[in-house]
Design an enzyme around this catalytic site. Structure first.
Site, PDB file in Angstrom:
ATOM      1  CD  GLN A   1      -2.501  -1.240   2.051  1.00 37.92           C
ATOM      2  OE1 GLN A   1      -2.544  -1.963   3.581  1.00 37.92           O
ATOM      3  NE2 GLN A   1      -3.289  -0.207   3.079  1.00 37.92           N
TER       4      GLN A   1
ATOM      5  CG  PHE B   1      -7.934  -5.358   4.451  1.00 39.97           C
ATOM      6  CD1 PHE B   1      -9.142  -4.866   3.616  1.00 39.97           C
ATOM      7  CD2 PHE B   1      -7.923  -6.921   3.762  1.00 39.97           C
ATOM      8  CE1 PHE B   1     -10.116  -5.505   2.598  1.00 39.97           C
ATOM      9  CE2 PHE B   1      -8.168  -7.381   3.383  1.00 39.97           C
ATOM     10  CZ  PHE B   1      -9.717  -6.913   2.434  1.00 39.97           C
TER      11      PHE B   1
ATOM     12  CD  GLU C   1      -0.455   2.710   6.022  1.00 40.93           C
ATOM     13  OE1 GLU C   1      -1.769   2.546   6.546  1.00 40.93           O
ATOM     14  OE2 GLU C   1      -0.289   3.956   6.707  1.00 40.93           O
TER      15      GLU C   1
ATOM     16  NE  ARG D   1      -6.900   8.243  11.504  1.00 41.14           N
ATOM     17  CZ  ARG D   1      -7.795   8.891  11.073  1.00 41.14           C
ATOM     18  NH1 ARG D   1      -9.168   8.865  11.505  1.00 41.14           N
ATOM     19  NH2 ARG D   1      -7.179   9.517  10.742  1.00 41.14           N
TER      20      ARG D   1
ATOM     21  NE  ARG E   1     -13.241  -0.932   5.063  1.00 41.16           N
ATOM     22  CZ  ARG E   1     -13.078  -1.317   4.077  1.00 41.16           C
ATOM     23  NH1 ARG E   1     -13.374  -3.172   4.857  1.00 41.16           N
ATOM     24  NH2 ARG E   1     -14.071  -1.596   4.106  1.00 41.16           N
TER      25      ARG E   1
ATOM     26  CG  PHE F   1      -4.613   3.806  11.695  1.00 40.55           C
ATOM     27  CD1 PHE F   1      -3.542   3.279  10.666  1.00 40.55           C
ATOM     28  CD2 PHE F   1      -4.015   5.209  12.539  1.00 40.55           C
ATOM     29  CE1 PHE F   1      -2.645   3.013  10.790  1.00 40.55           C
ATOM     30  CE2 PHE F   1      -2.706   5.506  12.589  1.00 40.55           C
ATOM     31  CZ  PHE F   1      -1.671   4.414  11.515  1.00 40.55           C
TER      32      PHE F   1
ATOM     33  CB  THR G   1      -3.446  12.111  12.399  1.00 35.03           C
ATOM     34  OG1 THR G   1      -2.425  10.210  12.667  1.00 35.03           O
ATOM     35  CG2 THR G   1      -4.826  10.904  12.955  1.00 35.03           C
TER      36      THR G   1
ATOM     37  CB  ALA H   1      -5.585   7.920   6.479  1.00 37.27           C
TER      38      ALA H   1
ATOM     39  CD  GLU I   1      -8.484   3.988   7.657  1.00 34.22           C
ATOM     40  OE1 GLU I   1      -9.260   5.459   7.384  1.00 34.22           O
ATOM     41  OE2 GLU I   1      -8.027   3.628   8.556  1.00 34.22           O
TER      42      GLU I   1
END
Lengths: 468, 749
Positions: free
Chosen positions: B191, B222, B226, B304, B336, B338, B433, B502, B705
């Site tokens: 990702q 998902f 990442e 988060r 997903r 996060f 974020t 995100a 998400e």
């Protein structure tokens, strides 16, 4: 030499018969539409169609190619996603595209092939059956609702089939390509030849659904004794009150067997709890016994039915009771050169009660936390004989001899059931593992035994049993 | 518009990593992972493995030309273990052989001896040991200490959520192909192509411009690809670097499950205070995040959790503290939501427990405290809220009052089965974020024949982002979508990308495509104005026809493109977008970090089999704030898929590590995700079209998400059903709600 038809191409190969069909498809034939998700039959991304001549008819079923030896493909028609592609999208693919039933796309070919299998099945095409056809396919993206909608739309097309042969209808309605019309003829010609190298190995292989999970590294190189396609090991027959099941009969064979359907009215409910459509098409009953899992679903059913096994070492046969087949964890009363030729049991009498219960983390395509079966014979209000089995509560699939003995001569009352549960608790030894804690398994078995009685004796006061 | 990949997907013709035709001489890798979860490597004997058939070479940390480090946020994650192993499965050696089978056979011949060190798997134990990934963080609003004194009802408790295996059906993998002049092209199932490139450059000690990371698509991500796709790509690149041969590694499912991190499990303490009118006055939460052995993305996940600790509610006095705890599990990572879902679960648990104590339904507390526009989140941003519209519409549209009565009646009449219902409002902030990540670029070429080629930093993993990018280009140009082609995602076409994560990928990359297309279009309009002797502001293109003051002309798109080319006007553009207006000051933990929020409400109904402890999800009915959807088919798919994934997390998906840190749920036969039978029988989604302006592409709000968190409602609906059977049950707030927990709860004495 192994010979079979892959899509519309005849394969003749000297590759090892223990090689997996999936590997042949992807890495030998470079057909990459068949995907690898788990290599243990639990995701369905590698689903293929298996066509074979049965009683003069060409019949298709689905299988997970990750657990299927190419030796078990001999003389058959194996179809991958590429083999059902036509010019433009076929009717299944069109339904998926329209409903957005494909997201990352990785699982999609498996779903499409499963529905192709559904379209070639001669049973009446219902929406429910279309969903059942995909019960061995896992999708992590869609949440299945779009797949359900696609299946619904597609089933409506199949609903117009009436009496036409499924293969012909599917060709006429842009579901599969036209070469399917010649397959029966081609298979008949192929089956006249020697399609499989003679294998004298005593590493016996049925459907492979457990062996290829447990021994995936070594199986391809083993000297395999193929049992799955031996005609003499097929069939489910009734002789008076005895039922005989061939050593190569599959769970799917049981599901459609008129004998089983007659003597076990709730058969469909039990079978639905056993693995998936693809796996049931491959897995043999005898294989479920010999893999010796302490929670084999079929094993638990046939323990309660007091099945007898006929073992054959090629020269001699002997018959033993399934109840005495298990000597310890994964230890069998079976020599290396013996295979199960036949399973037999006495069919339940009209007044007998039979039930099977299973609870797993996921209701379908999952291994039980605990399962249990019961057979009770009644004389008036009194139990004349009882047989209770339970899986997941000890190192071997358990026949609960003390509990079974206790029940004989008793009336079915909440008090007697409570007493029975106490006895059962003293003859099991579950351990905590990924399928549940010891305390849970103990409670669950008690609940499942209560469920046996609630289902078999509807007049019992449920409130007392539940909160007893 | 249908997903542009649906044609090749359904025909099995889409290409994933393992489908790429092999270049001659390709070698195959496999990782030898530590058999122990924590210890000191005493001996590593590779000789038998080296002598094994087909083995070409075995790599360890000693073969790294650059630095042995892949930590993204905190440099605490070696690519290969050196002296110490921190988790079971930690890469120790990379075997490269002439076939997959040979590589796997050699793995079994590696001999390792490890002096065991204490294994910690519990985040609370790690906190006691002061073993933290980063210093704890606290978000504050008002004065919770003071506010608790004014509360009539104060309730405290513990809430726990387990991890979650991503279970992308395509496992991790990479294929490295050496190029001339020392460059390497890596096909990676990631990702985050730039993250792979950046870390690979450091490990290999080469500039980033030598490394092309190319991604056509993923078979699911998902969040699991990442950060965690990086190591496999680097192993292959390292081997290719040394051997000058193509090297591929596509993980076996069991390797993937054992060696990769999952959703962070959390164990949290909460304290909630309400006044007599059920207003929540004060809320305190302490989150213990199980980060695993290295930071990975856990500090960002933790952040988060804090951002979403009050979910969709306004609470004037909040103190939320979060600890990222280092344990001996594989480094946990993005999934997903996060960290958002983990935070929301705790406030929902607190409300449920408070409701029980006060003797009201959670519904009443939830409804009373929904956030309104102008209310302040604990991090200082003011809400532009759709919480009440979603909530109210769900009540009327799905006839909540009637359903409630029906369930009460059912429960009164049935012994063996009990039903439960729950409300789950959600509020999810959109933006990375980390402010700097909110940027994207797109490269758009218009060819002289009028066809268009678009490259972005977005990675297609099933979310349909490429379809949306294509829609943006075809909409801006007003041309047939068939004229637009999406490229694979390559670090050579688009540089310095943020990962596809995100929920912001379509927004960021879509805006970049929009900017690039508009710039090209502006130049083309100038050409058109010159031909038509009018002002460029009077020119527009509609359905491939040039219009002047909305009147069609003779000039077509194709003609204008060619004419622009002939006049030496650039038909290429790199668009750059950076989200405006967002900021956050971590020293104060205040700011305006989100471009906007997504709202919604789910009503969940379940039936529990009180004999067996099993259950069915009867219905999940949702009102979801889409803004103005640009692709209803794709967005519906995201909502449905997110809900079912959330339900999986809350019900059957149970990660089991033993005390030695060994993963017990390491296959698909021991880790169960929802199948087609286990999804809600009814799943209705109502599209709440909101007209408020927002920063989403075409005002079509992010959808990746947020829906996952509707799944949390299933936990509480099941719990309510258990309570209907056994009101005295002490069943707590520990997810997932497996059939085991249900049965134990039903018969708890």
């Amino acid at each position: 030499m192994i010979k079979f038809i892959l899509n519309d191409v005849e394969i003749k190969t000297d590759l090892k018969p223990g090689m997996l069909l999936l590997d042949l498809i992807r890495y030998n034939q470079q057909l990459t539409g068949t995907k690898i998700g788990c290599r243990e039959g639990d995701c369905g991304a590698c689903t293929v169609l298996v066509g074979e001549i049965k009683n003069g008819h060409l019949e298709y079923s689905t299988a997970t190619s990750c657990l299927m030896a190419i030796g078990n493909a001999c003389g058959k028609h194996i179809v991958t996603i590429e083999g059902i592609n036509i010019d433009g999208l076929n009717a299944i693919q069109e339904a998926f595209a329209k409903e957005g039933a494909t997201q990352c796309g990785f699982c999609t070919p498996g779903f499409i092939v499963s529905l192709a299998g559904f379209s070639l099945d001669k049973s009446t095409p219902t929406y429910e059956r279309s969903i059942d056809a995909m019960n061995g396919n896992i999708c992590r993206c869609t949440g299945y609702k779009s797949i359900e909608r696609a299946a619904k739309n597609f089933t409506e097309i199949l609903g117009q089939r009436s009496t036409q042969e499924p293969v012909e209808f599917a060709v006429d309605n842009r579901i599969i390509p036209a070469y399917f019309l010649k397959i029966k003829e081609r298979l008949l010609k192929l089956n006249g030849q020697d399609t499989q190298s003679a294998t004298a190995g005593n590493k016996f292989l049925g459907g492979g659904t457990d062996l290829y999970v447990q021994q995936h590294d070594t199986m391809p190189g083993e000297a395999i004794g193929f049992l799955f396609d031996k005609t003499e090991l097929k069939g489910i027959n009734q002789y008076d009150d005895v039922c005989e099941i061939g050593g190569a009969a599959t769970v799917a064979d049981i599901a459609v067997s008129p004998v089983f359907q007659k003597y076990f009215p709730a058969l469909k409910e039990y079978i639905e709890l056993v693995s998936s459509t693809q796996i049931r098409n491959m897995a043999t009953v005898a294989g479920n016994f010999t893999n010796a899992s302490p929670i084999g679903d079929l094993t638990i059913i046939f323990l309660a039915l007091d099945a007898k096994l006929t073992l054959n070492d090629g020269a001699q046969k002997r018959t033993i009771s399934l109840r005495s087949f298990y000597k310890g964890y994964k230890q069998l009363d079976k020599k290396a050169d013996e295979f199960i030729e036949k399973i037999s049991f006495v069919l339940p009498a009209e007044t007998d009660r039979f039930n099977f219960e299973k609870v797993s983390k996921r209701t379908h395509l999952d291994i039980a936390s605990v399962n249990s079966a019961i057979k009770i014979s009644m004389e008036g209000n009194v139990v004349s004989s009882a047989s209770i089995s339970a899986g997941g509560v000890g190192p071997i699939p358990a026949w609960l001899s003390n509990g079974s003995a206790f029940l004989t001569g008793k009336e079915i009352t909440p008090e007697n059931i409570e007493e029975l549960l106490k006895i059962v608790q003293s003859e099991i030894s579950p351990i905590s593992d990924a399928r549940g804690s010891e305390a849970y398994k103990r409670l669950l078995l008690s609940q499942l035994i209560k469920a046996h009685f609630i289902k078999s004796f509807p007049a019992l006061p449920i409130q007392n049993l539940l909160h007893g | 518009m249908k997903n542009i990949d649906s044609y090749t997907h359904t025909r099995g013709e889409s290409i994933y990593l393992d489908d790429v035709p092999l270049t001659q001489g390709t070698l195959f890798g496999a990782i030898f992972g530590s058999p122990a979860a924590h210890g000191k490597i005493k001996k590593l004997d590779l000789s038998a493995a080296m002598a094994s058939e087909g083995v070409v070479r075995i790599f360890t940390w000693k073969d790294i030309p650059g630095v042995n480090q892949i930590g993204g946020i905190v440099p605490d994650e070696p690519l290969f273990a050196e002296d110490i192993v921190d988790f079971n499965g930690m890469p120790v050696a990379f075997v490269v052989a002439t076939s997959v089978e040979h590589a796997q056979a050699a793995i079994k011949k590696i001999i390792i001896e490890i002096d065991p060190l204490t294994v910690v798997t519990d985040p609370r134990v790690a906190r006691q040991n002061n073993s933290l990934i980063v210093p704890p963080r606290t978000f504050r609003l008002g004065d919770s200490d003071a506010a608790f004194k004014d509360c009539v009802h104060v309730v405290e408790g513990i809430a726990e959520t387990n991890g979650q295996e991503h279970l992308y059906i395509e496992t991790q993998g990479a294929y490295a192909l050496p190029q001339e002049h020392g460059a390497i092209k890596v096909i990676s199932s990631t990702q985050g192509p730039t993250a792979v490139q950046r870390h690979m450059a450091k490990v290999l000690g080469v500039p980033m411009h030598q490394l092309e990371i190319d991604v056509t698509r993923l078979g699911g991500g998902f969040g699991g690809k990442e950060d965690q796709a990086t190591s496999w790509a680097i192993f292959c690149a390292l081997a290719a670097y040394h051997l000058k041969k193509p090297v591929k590694y596509s993980l076996h499912r069991m390797e993937d499950m054992r060696m990769t991190g999952k959703r962070n499990p959390y164990s949290s303490d909460f304290r909630i205070g309400l006044d007599a009118e059920l207003n929540i006055l004060a809320y305190e939460a302490t989150f213990h995040q199980n980060a695993g052995a290295a930071a990975d993305l856990s500090p960002a996940v933790l952040e988060r959790t804090l951002f979403h600790c009050t979910n969709s509610y306004f609470i004037p006095n909040v103190t939320a503290t979060a600890y990222s705890c280092r344990t001996n599990l594989p480094p946990n990572t993005a999934f997903r939501g996060f960290g958002g879902p983990q935070g929301m679960f705790v406030i929902e648990a607190a409300i449920a427990k408070a409701a029980e104590k006060i003797g009201v339904s959670a519904f009443e507390i939830q409804q009373k405290n929904l956030i309104k526009s102008g209310d302040e989140f604990p991090y200082g941003q003011l809400a532009v809220s759709e919480a009440l519209p979603c909530w109210n519409r769900s009540l009327s549209l799905f006839d909540h009052a009637k359903k409630k009565k029906e369930i009460e009646k059912f429960n009164a009449e049935n012994i063996l089965y009990k039903k439960g219902m729950s409300m789950m409002p959600i509020c999810f902030g959109i933006s990375f974020t980390k402010i700097l990540m909110n940027q994207a670029r797109a490269l758009v070429h218009v060819y002289m024949d009028g066809s268009v080629n678009v490259s972005t930093g977005a990675v297609e993993m099933g979310q349909g982002v490429n379809t949306k990018m294509l829609q943006v280009a075809s909409t801006i140009f007003s041309i047939d979508p068939a004229k637009v082609k999406m490229n694979s995602t390559s670090t050579f076409r688009v540089a310095n990308t943020s990962p596809s994560a995100a929920s912001a990928t379509a927004d960021l990359n879509g805006k970049a495509v929009q900017i690039a297309c508009n710039n090209i279009l502006d130049r083309m309009k100038t050409v058109a104005a010159d031909i038509l002797k009018c002002s460029a502001t009077e020119v527009s293109i509609k359905n491939e026809i040039v219009h002047v003051n909305d009147a069609a002309t003779e000039i077509s798109w194709d003609f204008l493109v060619l004419e622009s080319y002939l006049r030496r006007i650039s038909l290429s553009e790199s668009g750059h977008y950076a989200t405006p207006d967002i900021h956050f000051d971590a020293s104060k933990e205040k700011g305006h970090p989100f471009a906007y929020h997504v709202y919604g409400t789910a009503i969940t109904e379940v039936t529990v089999d009180c004999l067996r402890g099993t259950y069915k999800i009867d219905a999940v009915n949702v009102v979801h704030d889409f803004g103005t959807t640009m692709n209803a088919l794709i967005d519906r798919g995201q909502i449905e898929g997110g809900i079912v994934q959330g339900i999986g997390w809350m019900t059957m998906e149970e990660i089991v590590y033993d005390e030695a840190g060994r993963l017990r749920s390491n296959t698909l036969s021991t880790y169960k995700v929802p199948d087609i039978y286990s999804v809600p029988q009814m799943l209705e989604i109502d599209f709440l079209e909101t007209k408020n302006d927002n920063l989403a592409i075409f005002r079509s709000k992010a959808v990746g998400e947020p829906p996952l968190m509707y799944g949390i409602g299933t936990f509480f609906a099941l719990r309510n059903a258990v309570k209907a059977f056994n009101p005295k049950s002490s069943i707590g707030f520990s997810a997932p709600m497996t059939p085991e927990k249900v049965l134990m709860g039903l018969y708890d004495k």
